[in-house]
Motif scaffolding. Structure first.
Motif, mmCIF file in Angstrom:
data_model
loop_
_atom_site.group_PDB
_atom_site.id
_atom_site.type_symbol
_atom_site.label_atom_id
_atom_site.label_comp_id
_atom_site.label_asym_id
_atom_site.label_seq_id
_atom_site.Cartn_x
_atom_site.Cartn_y
_atom_site.Cartn_z
ATOM 1 N N THR A 112 0.838 -1.182 0.000
ATOM 2 C CA THR A 112 0.000 0.000 0.000
ATOM 3 C C THR A 112 0.881 1.243 0.000
ATOM 4 O O THR A 112 2.109 1.160 0.138
ATOM 5 C CB THR A 112 -0.904 0.036 1.247
ATOM 6 O OG1 THR A 112 -0.077 0.093 2.409
ATOM 7 C CG2 THR A 112 -1.803 -1.189 1.316
ATOM 8 N N ASP A 113 0.244 2.380 -0.121
ATOM 9 C CA ASP A 113 0.957 3.644 -0.070
ATOM 10 C C ASP A 113 1.121 4.073 1.391
ATOM 11 O O ASP A 113 0.508 3.506 2.298
ATOM 12 C CB ASP A 113 0.180 4.703 -0.850
ATOM 13 C CG ASP A 113 1.063 5.818 -1.392
ATOM 14 O OD1 ASP A 113 2.255 5.882 -1.021
ATOM 15 O OD2 ASP A 113 0.559 6.631 -2.190
ATOM 16 N N LEU A 145 19.630 3.738 1.875
ATOM 17 C CA LEU A 145 18.885 3.025 2.912
ATOM 18 C C LEU A 145 17.447 3.525 3.008
ATOM 19 O O LEU A 145 16.521 2.740 3.210
ATOM 20 C CB LEU A 145 19.588 3.151 4.262
ATOM 21 C CG LEU A 145 20.961 2.491 4.367
ATOM 22 C CD1 LEU A 145 21.607 2.826 5.712
ATOM 23 C CD2 LEU A 145 20.880 1.000 4.149
ATOM 24 N N PHE A 146 17.265 4.831 2.846
ATOM 25 C CA PHE A 146 15.929 5.404 2.924
ATOM 26 C C PHE A 146 15.054 4.890 1.774
ATOM 27 O O PHE A 146 13.943 4.412 2.001
ATOM 28 C CB PHE A 146 16.002 6.936 2.896
ATOM 29 C CG PHE A 146 14.705 7.586 3.246
ATOM 30 C CD1 PHE A 146 14.384 7.856 4.565
ATOM 31 C CD2 PHE A 146 13.784 7.926 2.256
ATOM 32 C CE1 PHE A 146 13.171 8.446 4.898
ATOM 33 C CE2 PHE A 146 12.580 8.511 2.581
ATOM 34 C CZ PHE A 146 12.272 8.777 3.905
ATOM 35 N N ARG A 147 15.560 4.997 0.559
ATOM 36 C CA ARG A 147 14.804 4.506 -0.608
ATOM 37 C C ARG A 147 14.497 3.020 -0.471
ATOM 38 O O ARG A 147 13.396 2.572 -0.786
ATOM 39 C CB ARG A 147 15.601 4.742 -1.885
ATOM 40 C CG ARG A 147 15.634 6.157 -2.360
ATOM 41 C CD ARG A 147 16.307 6.219 -3.739
ATOM 42 N NE ARG A 147 16.943 7.488 -3.944
ATOM 43 C CZ ARG A 147 18.255 7.692 -3.988
ATOM 44 N NH1 ARG A 147 19.105 6.694 -3.874
ATOM 45 N NH2 ARG A 147 18.728 8.892 -4.181
ATOM 46 N N GLN A 148 15.485 2.253 -0.049
ATOM 47 C CA GLN A 148 15.318 0.814 0.116
ATOM 48 C C GLN A 148 14.187 0.513 1.104
ATOM 49 O O GLN A 148 13.340 -0.349 0.852
ATOM 50 C CB GLN A 148 16.634 0.209 0.604
ATOM 51 C CG GLN A 148 16.625 -1.276 0.812
ATOM 52 C CD GLN A 148 17.953 -1.736 1.393
ATOM 53 O OE1 GLN A 148 18.264 -1.422 2.551
ATOM 54 N NE2 GLN A 148 18.726 -2.449 0.599
ATOM 55 N N THR A 149 14.161 1.231 2.206
ATOM 56 C CA THR A 149 13.132 1.012 3.221
ATOM 57 C C THR A 149 11.747 1.338 2.673
ATOM 58 O O THR A 149 10.808 0.548 2.835
ATOM 59 C CB THR A 149 13.420 1.864 4.475
ATOM 60 O OG1 THR A 149 14.723 1.535 4.961
ATOM 61 C CG2 THR A 149 12.394 1.618 5.556
ATOM 62 N N ILE A 150 11.618 2.480 2.028
ATOM 63 C CA ILE A 150 10.316 2.850 1.460
ATOM 64 C C ILE A 150 9.885 1.815 0.427
ATOM 65 O O ILE A 150 8.744 1.336 0.445
ATOM 66 C CB ILE A 150 10.365 4.267 0.843
ATOM 67 C CG1 ILE A 150 10.683 5.327 1.896
ATOM 68 C CG2 ILE A 150 9.052 4.580 0.111
ATOM 69 C CD1 ILE A 150 9.674 5.474 3.007
ATOM 70 N N ASP A 151 10.788 1.438 -0.471
ATOM 71 C CA ASP A 151 10.448 0.495 -1.542
ATOM 72 C C ASP A 151 10.089 -0.890 -1.020
ATOM 73 O O ASP A 151 9.331 -1.617 -1.659
ATOM 74 C CB ASP A 151 11.592 0.388 -2.549
ATOM 75 C CG ASP A 151 11.737 1.636 -3.400
ATOM 76 O OD1 ASP A 151 10.784 2.453 -3.458
ATOM 77 O OD2 ASP A 151 12.817 1.807 -4.008
ATOM 78 N N ALA A 157 4.528 7.408 -1.437
ATOM 79 C CA ALA A 157 5.846 6.777 -1.287
ATOM 80 C C ALA A 157 6.868 7.486 -2.174
ATOM 81 O O ALA A 157 7.991 7.763 -1.738
ATOM 82 C CB ALA A 157 5.761 5.293 -1.618
ATOM 83 N N GLU A 158 6.478 7.791 -3.396
ATOM 84 C CA GLU A 158 7.389 8.506 -4.310
ATOM 85 C C GLU A 158 7.683 9.907 -3.783
ATOM 86 O O GLU A 158 8.830 10.363 -3.824
ATOM 87 C CB GLU A 158 6.800 8.552 -5.719
ATOM 88 C CG GLU A 158 6.730 7.197 -6.398
ATOM 89 C CD GLU A 158 8.081 6.474 -6.462
ATOM 90 O OE1 GLU A 158 9.093 7.106 -6.851
ATOM 91 O OE2 GLU A 158 8.121 5.275 -6.115
ATOM 92 N N ASP A 159 6.650 10.590 -3.279
ATOM 93 C CA ASP A 159 6.835 11.922 -2.724
ATOM 94 C C ASP A 159 7.780 11.885 -1.528
ATOM 95 O O ASP A 159 8.634 12.761 -1.369
ATOM 96 C CB ASP A 159 5.477 12.511 -2.319
ATOM 97 C CG ASP A 159 5.584 13.943 -1.831
ATOM 98 O OD1 ASP A 159 6.273 14.758 -2.477
ATOM 99 O OD2 ASP A 159 4.984 14.248 -0.783
ATOM 100 N N THR A 160 7.651 10.880 -0.701
ATOM 101 C CA THR A 160 8.513 10.740 0.479
ATOM 102 C C THR A 160 9.971 10.586 0.061
ATOM 103 O O THR A 160 10.866 11.242 0.622
ATOM 104 C CB THR A 160 8.050 9.546 1.337
ATOM 105 O OG1 THR A 160 6.673 9.740 1.684
ATOM 106 C CG2 THR A 160 8.887 9.409 2.602
ATOM 107 N N LYS A 161 10.225 9.745 -0.930
ATOM 108 C CA LYS A 161 11.604 9.574 -1.416
ATOM 109 C C LYS A 161 12.124 10.870 -2.028
ATOM 110 O O LYS A 161 13.286 11.243 -1.800
ATOM 111 C CB LYS A 161 11.677 8.422 -2.419
ATOM 112 C CG LYS A 161 11.449 7.060 -1.780
ATOM 113 C CD LYS A 161 11.651 5.914 -2.747
ATOM 114 C CE LYS A 161 10.575 5.885 -3.813
ATOM 115 N NZ LYS A 161 10.667 4.707 -4.690
ATOM 116 N N ASN A 162 11.277 11.566 -2.780
ATOM 117 C CA ASN A 162 11.691 12.837 -3.373
ATOM 118 C C ASN A 162 12.022 13.871 -2.302
ATOM 119 O O ASN A 162 13.005 14.612 -2.433
ATOM 120 C CB ASN A 162 10.602 13.381 -4.299
ATOM 121 C CG ASN A 162 10.469 12.578 -5.567
ATOM 122 O OD1 ASN A 162 11.403 11.894 -5.992
ATOM 123 N ND2 ASN A 162 9.294 12.635 -6.175
#
Length: 127
Positions: A2-3, A83-89, A97-102
Motif C-alpha cells: 500500500t501507499d 537506505l531510505f529509498r530501500q526502506t520505502i520500496d 511513497a514517491e513523494d517521500t523519497k523525493n
C-alpha cells in the motif's frame, strides 16, 4: 503493498530505516556516537515526517543545526538515501511513497549545499 497513509506508516518506515542506519558500517557509527537514546530521536522523526507529508503540526526543531557539526561527507548522504529509498520500496508503493523519497532527496541536496557553503566543504553534491 500500500501507499504511505498515516502516522502508522510513518512509524513503520522510520523504525525500520533507523534500524538499518544503526547497523550500517558507514553511517551507523556517526549516528550511534551522537544518539545514545533512540526513542526521543524516533519520536522527533515521526513528528517531522507527519508534518512534512500530511501537514500535521507537532514538529519542532532545526534539523540542519543538529547535523552541521558532524562534518558529513557526500558518501554519507548517498548511503543515507540508499537506505531510505530501500526502506520505502520494501514496504510501500504509490504517489505518497514517491513523494517521500523525493522529499528525502531534496533534504540531502539542501543539507549538502548548506554544508558546502558553511565549511567550504565538498566538491560533490548529490542530485
Amino acid at each position: 503493498m500500500t501507499d504511505i497513509e498515516d502516522i502508522h506508516s510513518i512509524q513503520l518506515f522510520v523504525n525500520e530505516f533507523y534500524d538499518k542506519v544503526q547497523h550500517d558500517p558507514l553511517i551507523g557509527p556517526i549516528f550511534n556516537e551522537v544518539i545514545t537514546d533512540w526513542e526521543p530521536h524516533l519520536n522527533k522523526m515521526y513528528a517531522f515526517w507527519n508534518a512534512a507529508l500530511f501537514g500535521v503540526p507537532g514538529f519542532k526543531g532545526n534539523p540542519f543545526a543538529r547535523h552541521a557539526p558532524l562534518h558529513l561527507k557526500p558518501e554519507y548522504f548517498a548511503q543515507w538515501l540508499h537506505l531510505f529509498r530501500q526502506t520505502i520500496d520494501q514496504h510501500f508503493e504509490g504517489p505518497m511513497a514517491e513523494d517521500t523519497k523525493n522529499r528525502a532527496e531534496l533534504m540531502a541536496v539542501m543539507f549538502q549545499s548548506k554544508l558546502f557553503r558553511a565549511d567550504g566543504g565538498t566538491s560533490e553534491i548529490i542530485v
